[in-house]
Design an enzyme around this catalytic site. Structure first.
Site, PDB file in Angstrom:
ATOM      1  N   ARG A 124       3.381  -0.111  -4.967  1.00 27.61           N
ATOM      2  CA  ARG A 124       3.398  -0.369  -3.628  1.00 27.61           C
ATOM      3  C   ARG A 124       1.742  -1.204  -3.254  1.00 27.61           C
ATOM      4  O   ARG A 124       1.786  -1.864  -2.650  1.00 27.61           O
ATOM      5  CB  ARG A 124       3.444   0.872  -2.503  1.00 27.61           C
ATOM      6  CG  ARG A 124       4.972   1.254  -2.468  1.00 27.61           C
ATOM      7  CD  ARG A 124       4.762   2.226  -1.352  1.00 27.61           C
ATOM      8  NE  ARG A 124       4.590   1.686  -0.197  1.00 27.61           N
ATOM      9  CZ  ARG A 124       5.542   1.375   0.966  1.00 27.61           C
ATOM     10  NH1 ARG A 124       6.821   1.572   0.513  1.00 27.61           N
ATOM     11  NH2 ARG A 124       5.276   0.735   2.060  1.00 27.61           N
ATOM     12  N   HIS A 139      17.655 -35.926  -8.892  1.00 32.55           N
ATOM     13  CA  HIS A 139      16.948 -36.559  -7.918  1.00 32.55           C
ATOM     14  C   HIS A 139      15.487 -36.273  -7.786  1.00 32.55           C
ATOM     15  O   HIS A 139      14.885 -35.938  -6.745  1.00 32.55           O
ATOM     16  CB  HIS A 139      17.822 -35.920  -6.487  1.00 32.55           C
ATOM     17  CG  HIS A 139      19.104 -36.234  -6.379  1.00 32.55           C
ATOM     18  ND1 HIS A 139      19.516 -37.629  -5.647  1.00 32.55           N
ATOM     19  CD2 HIS A 139      20.497 -35.786  -6.879  1.00 32.55           C
ATOM     20  CE1 HIS A 139      20.666 -37.521  -5.650  1.00 32.55           C
ATOM     21  NE2 HIS A 139      21.311 -36.884  -6.479  1.00 32.55           N
ATOM     22  N   GLU A 173       7.403 -14.244 -11.491  1.00 25.46           N
ATOM     23  CA  GLU A 173       6.819 -12.809 -10.962  1.00 25.46           C
ATOM     24  C   GLU A 173       6.148 -11.873 -12.071  1.00 25.46           C
ATOM     25  O   GLU A 173       5.066 -11.483 -11.803  1.00 25.46           O
ATOM     26  CB  GLU A 173       7.995 -11.980 -10.445  1.00 25.46           C
ATOM     27  CG  GLU A 173       8.655 -12.247  -8.953  1.00 25.46           C
ATOM     28  CD  GLU A 173       9.525 -11.236  -8.673  1.00 25.46           C
ATOM     29  OE1 GLU A 173       9.323 -10.968  -7.269  1.00 25.46           O
ATOM     30  OE2 GLU A 173      10.377 -10.915  -9.428  1.00 25.46           O
ATOM     31  N   ASN A 186      -1.512   1.640   5.934  1.00 25.71           N
ATOM     32  CA  ASN A 186      -0.693   0.498   5.583  1.00 25.71           C
ATOM     33  C   ASN A 186      -0.566  -0.343   6.764  1.00 25.71           C
ATOM     34  O   ASN A 186      -0.300   0.265   7.846  1.00 25.71           O
ATOM     35  CB  ASN A 186       0.517   1.220   4.959  1.00 25.71           C
ATOM     36  CG  ASN A 186       0.302   2.091   3.749  1.00 25.71           C
ATOM     37  OD1 ASN A 186      -0.420   2.120   3.156  1.00 25.71           O
ATOM     38  ND2 ASN A 186       1.575   2.650   3.363  1.00 25.71           N
ATOM     39  N   GLY A 187      -0.437  -1.465   6.750  1.00 26.70           N
ATOM     40  CA  GLY A 187      -0.008  -2.442   7.611  1.00 26.70           C
ATOM     41  C   GLY A 187      -1.216  -3.393   7.897  1.00 26.70           C
ATOM     42  O   GLY A 187      -2.350  -3.307   7.067  1.00 26.70           O
ATOM     43  N   CYS A 190       0.845  -1.311   0.209  1.00 31.84           N
ATOM     44  CA  CYS A 190       0.085   0.020  -0.100  1.00 31.84           C
ATOM     45  C   CYS A 190       0.855   1.235  -0.125  1.00 31.84           C
ATOM     46  O   CYS A 190       1.974   1.485   0.401  1.00 31.84           O
ATOM     47  CB  CYS A 190      -1.087   0.001   1.118  1.00 31.84           C
ATOM     48  SG  CYS A 190      -2.093  -1.233   1.388  1.00 31.84           S
ATOM     49  N   TRP A 249      -3.028  -2.480  -1.774  1.00 32.45           N
ATOM     50  CA  TRP A 249      -2.585  -3.901  -1.918  1.00 32.45           C
ATOM     51  C   TRP A 249      -3.576  -4.798  -0.745  1.00 32.45           C
ATOM     52  O   TRP A 249      -3.454  -4.340   0.473  1.00 32.45           O
ATOM     53  CB  TRP A 249      -1.202  -4.085  -1.681  1.00 32.45           C
ATOM     54  CG  TRP A 249      -0.900  -5.567  -2.030  1.00 32.45           C
ATOM     55  CD1 TRP A 249      -0.397  -5.730  -3.422  1.00 32.45           C
ATOM     56  CD2 TRP A 249      -0.675  -6.654  -1.310  1.00 32.45           C
ATOM     57  NE1 TRP A 249      -0.052  -7.141  -3.494  1.00 32.45           N
ATOM     58  CE2 TRP A 249      -0.300  -7.726  -2.000  1.00 32.45           C
ATOM     59  CE3 TRP A 249      -0.807  -6.845   0.087  1.00 32.45           C
ATOM     60  CZ2 TRP A 249       0.099  -8.852  -1.620  1.00 32.45           C
ATOM     61  CZ3 TRP A 249      -0.868  -8.206   0.552  1.00 32.45           C
ATOM     62  CH2 TRP A 249      -0.139  -9.097  -0.451  1.00 32.45           C
ATOM     63  N   GLU A 302      17.199 -16.765  -8.918  1.00 26.91           N
ATOM     64  CA  GLU A 302      16.598 -15.608  -9.022  1.00 26.91           C
ATOM     65  C   GLU A 302      16.029 -15.672 -10.513  1.00 26.91           C
ATOM     66  O   GLU A 302      15.073 -14.850 -10.980  1.00 26.91           O
ATOM     67  CB  GLU A 302      17.923 -14.599  -9.049  1.00 26.91           C
ATOM     68  CG  GLU A 302      17.515 -13.202  -9.338  1.00 26.91           C
ATOM     69  CD  GLU A 302      16.625 -12.658  -8.511  1.00 26.91           C
ATOM     70  OE1 GLU A 302      15.917 -11.468  -8.697  1.00 26.91           O
ATOM     71  OE2 GLU A 302      15.892 -13.075  -7.399  1.00 26.91           O
ATOM     72  N   LYS A 329       6.026  -3.885  -3.972  1.00 26.98           N
ATOM     73  CA  LYS A 329       7.168  -3.808  -3.939  1.00 26.98           C
ATOM     74  C   LYS A 329       7.889  -4.060  -2.564  1.00 26.98           C
ATOM     75  O   LYS A 329       9.005  -4.778  -2.538  1.00 26.98           O
ATOM     76  CB  LYS A 329       7.466  -2.439  -4.159  1.00 26.98           C
ATOM     77  CG  LYS A 329       9.130  -2.034  -4.464  1.00 26.98           C
ATOM     78  CD  LYS A 329       9.860  -2.673  -5.499  1.00 26.98           C
ATOM     79  CE  LYS A 329      11.347  -2.463  -5.569  1.00 26.98           C
ATOM     80  NZ  LYS A 329      11.894  -3.471  -6.759  1.00 26.98           N
ATOM     81  N   LYS A 367      12.050 -14.455 -11.228  1.00 26.40           N
ATOM     82  CA  LYS A 367      11.608 -13.259 -12.256  1.00 26.40           C
ATOM     83  C   LYS A 367      10.866 -13.587 -13.209  1.00 26.40           C
ATOM     84  O   LYS A 367       9.845 -13.057 -13.549  1.00 26.40           O
ATOM     85  CB  LYS A 367      12.918 -12.701 -12.787  1.00 26.40           C
ATOM     86  CG  LYS A 367      14.018 -11.881 -12.209  1.00 26.40           C
ATOM     87  CD  LYS A 367      13.279 -10.633 -11.491  1.00 26.40           C
ATOM     88  CE  LYS A 367      13.808  -9.996 -10.362  1.00 26.40           C
ATOM     89  NZ  LYS A 367      13.432 -10.684  -8.951  1.00 26.40           N
TER      90      LYS A 367
END
Length: 618
Positions: A27, A514, A498, A100-101, A2, A74, A491, A613, A495
């Protein structure tokens, strides 16, 4: 999670608030809204969807005022909807809040308020917090006259009653000359202008209007007016430092690039070069840290290193494990911060806990360093935001100097994290005598060549676009690498997941036998991060095993590797360098591959679904 922007001054607030929300949309972008004070009343516009939709709503139903709060959401509690969008008001309708939170005990608070006759119109914990503040204010007004101090007292009482995290901005219809804010566990900054001031989740939405900010601390409550501010903690006045903003408004803009993510990938050579100029000492083959890093005396006491991080930063930490062990010859462990914070892990003496966080506000990482500090461990933070909570609460910090990163999927911040871990390894290796002066000078020369090699990768992207087009319709990928390049494979897979929403797994190359080898088929591409290094022959054997099962192979390889050209279906080349520096190069083709696949699939690269983010809540 947010974003908040608040304004108080002489100008009409909506254009400023909308501009700030656009800069904060990374955000959160489920819904957006704002509230203005106008002639003793609250005027609210909010809607589900992006900030652009809020702008359309305002053009159809404009509102005016020079004091306002705004929010881009968000979702945590309640689906994205007009009703659940912020701002929310209290029972009286005179007080509005953006938040926010997460308020963890909102359900019990709501139950208590329902008994007092309160009515709720959303599914959010934020509306409950608005009502709690309003309830405490009503109790105070039974004995006192409305004033900024009384509202501040109500906010303090309400936040003491609430458990969880918050950054809030508050306005009251009968106090048009005041803007209120408070924080605990979620960032909030005060921006200082001329005859105007701001509140915001971070610096990016207000950098066009001010270069001076105050980073609020947990427990702070601030009252802001057009020409001043006052901060209190636990009901007592406190002073907080005014910090300069070190980047320009232009640095937070997209410029000529179609997406922030692409711009930030292309910024990597310049950012790396800047840090190397500041830190490397070619004559002595050593590193000099600026700002508030640990002193050589403190570094000399280190017997063990524990790296903690989340997400992309965790992958950087895994890379750092290999780097620090090789260069400094110290035992190194890596922990996912969200796991460490709840483990009963004893901290060994003379352990240095290094936290890695782009925002410096990651909730799990912050909780983990607090736990480590409580056991007497020394803490070092690698962050990108000066004045962030993790930086303030650590014994020392290193500013990674990546500049503002707006794209939700981190790219240049990862590069800078790996760079700083490399520099830290070199510094410790030199100090501990494991790297001689001549070896140090050689390493410095190789590091100095990295920016030019990054530029070379970025000037030859046409091949990456061709490969992206070939594989953009596939639905599953396997990423593989060994040693320094195993975290790079992780990584690369992240990416792709995402921003393109393609399923991708990642393993050390040898682990493929394996279990994951059962998935290999002509419809299941494997991406090998396999430059010429100590593990090259081992990787080639794994490639042969996949080829034998008709699996398509994309390889990240070293320039001039003709053998790889014969083995892999498609090869993306990087310039040669020392093994331990390869992650700085091999990650870039993977970033670009994910980017171009996502674009071809029509995905919103900068604002991938369900992601935000900065993860400032659990």
């Amino acid at each position: 999670m947010c974003g908040i922007v608040g304004y108080i001054g002489q100008k009409n607030a909506p254009p400023l608030l909308l501009e700030g929300l656009r800069r904060l949309e990374y955000r959160g972008y489920d819904s957006a809204g704002l509230c203005l004070l106008n002639h003793g009343s609250l005027q609210i516009r909010k809607c589900v969807g992006r900030v652009a939709r809020l702008a359309e709503l305002l053009s159809q139903r404009p509102i005016y005022g020079s004091v306002g709060i705004s929010h881009t959401r968000w979702a945590t509690h309640g689906l994205p909807s007009d009703a659940n969008a912020h701002p929310h008001v209290d029972q009286s309708g005179n007080l509005a809040i953006v938040h926010n939170g997460i308020i963890e005990n909102y359900a019990s608070l709501q139950t208590k308020l329902l008994r007092h006759g309160h009515k709720f119109h959303s599914q959010t914990d934020t509306e409950v917090l608005a009502h709690v503040i309003g309830h405490h204010l009503d109790q105070l007004l039974a004995k006192k006259t409305l004033s900024p101090e009384v509202v501040r007292e109500a906010i303090l009482s309400a936040t003491r009653e609430a458990t969880g995290t918050y950054a809030i901005a508050v306005v009251h219809s009968k106090l048009p000359g005041h803007l209120f804010g408070a924080r605990r566990g979620s960032p909030l900054v005060v921006g200082l202008g001329t005859d105007e001031n701001f509140l915001a989740s971070d610096v990016s939405p207000i950098v066009s209007h001010t270069r001076k900010v105050i980073y609020l601390h947990d427990g702070d409550v601030v009252v802001v007016t057009p020409d001043g501010f006052s901060i209190s903690a636990n009901g007592k006045p406190v002073r907080r430092n005014v910090s300069p903003v070190h980047f320009s408004p232009k640095a937070a803009e997209r410029g000529k690039f179609p997406h922030y993510m692409l711009k930030e990938i292309y910024e990597q050579p310049e950012r790396v070069a800047d840090v190397l100029r500041r830190t490397l000492r070619p004559k002595t083959g050593s590193v000099a840290f600026e700002e508030s890093s640990l002193s050589p005396r403190e570094l000399a006491k280190i017997k063990r290193i524990l790296l903690i991080a989340c997400g992309t930063s965790w992958h950087a930490a895994l890379t750092g494990e290999y780097l620090l062990e090789s260069l400094a010859r110290l035992p190194v462990e890596v922990e996912c911060a969200s796991e460490l914070r709840y483990r009963d892990r004893p901290m060994e003496k003379q352990t240095l806990v290094i936290s890695i966080s782009q925002s410096g506000e990651t909730a799990d990482t912050l909780a983990a360093i607090r736990r480590a500090s409580s056991q007497g461990a020394r803490t070092l933070a690698i962050v990108n935001v000066a004045g962030s909570t993790i930086a303030r609460e650590s014994d020392a910090d290193i500013q990674m100097r990546a500049g503002p990163e707006i794209g939700v999927a981190s790219t240049k911040a990862f590069e800078m994290q790996v760079l700083w871990l490399t520099l830290l390894g070199l510094a410790l290796g030199r100090q501990r005598g494991h790297i001689s002066a001549s070896e140090g000078r050689k390493l410095v020369r190789e590091l100095q060549a990295i920016p030019a090699k990054l530029k070379k990768i970025l000037t030859s992207t046409s091949r990456i676009k061709v490969v992206a087009k070939k594989y953009s319709k596939f639905t599953d990928f396997l990423f593989l690498g060994r040693q320094y390049n195993f975290p790079i494979a992780l990584e690369g897979a992240l990416k792709l997941k995402e921003i393109s929403y393609i399923h991708a797994d990642s393993y050390p190359s040898a682990e493929m036998k394996h279990g994951p080898i059962a998935l290999i088929s002509p419809e299941f591409p494997s991406v090998f991060v396999a430059p010429r290094d100590a593990m090259y022959d081992k990787n080639m054997s794994n490639i042969e095993e996949i080829k034998a099962r008709r699996g398509p192979i994309i390889a990240i390889a070293t320039e001039g590797d003709k053998e790889m050209g014969h083995k892999a279906d498609d090869v993306l080349f990087v310039p040669p360098t020392m093994d331990f520096l390869q992650p700085l190069l091999t990650v870039v083709p993977l970033q670009l591959l994910a980017y171009h696949i996502a674009v071809l699939r029509g995905c919103d690269v900068d604002k991938p679904r369900n992601l935000a983010k900065s993860v400032t809540v659990e």
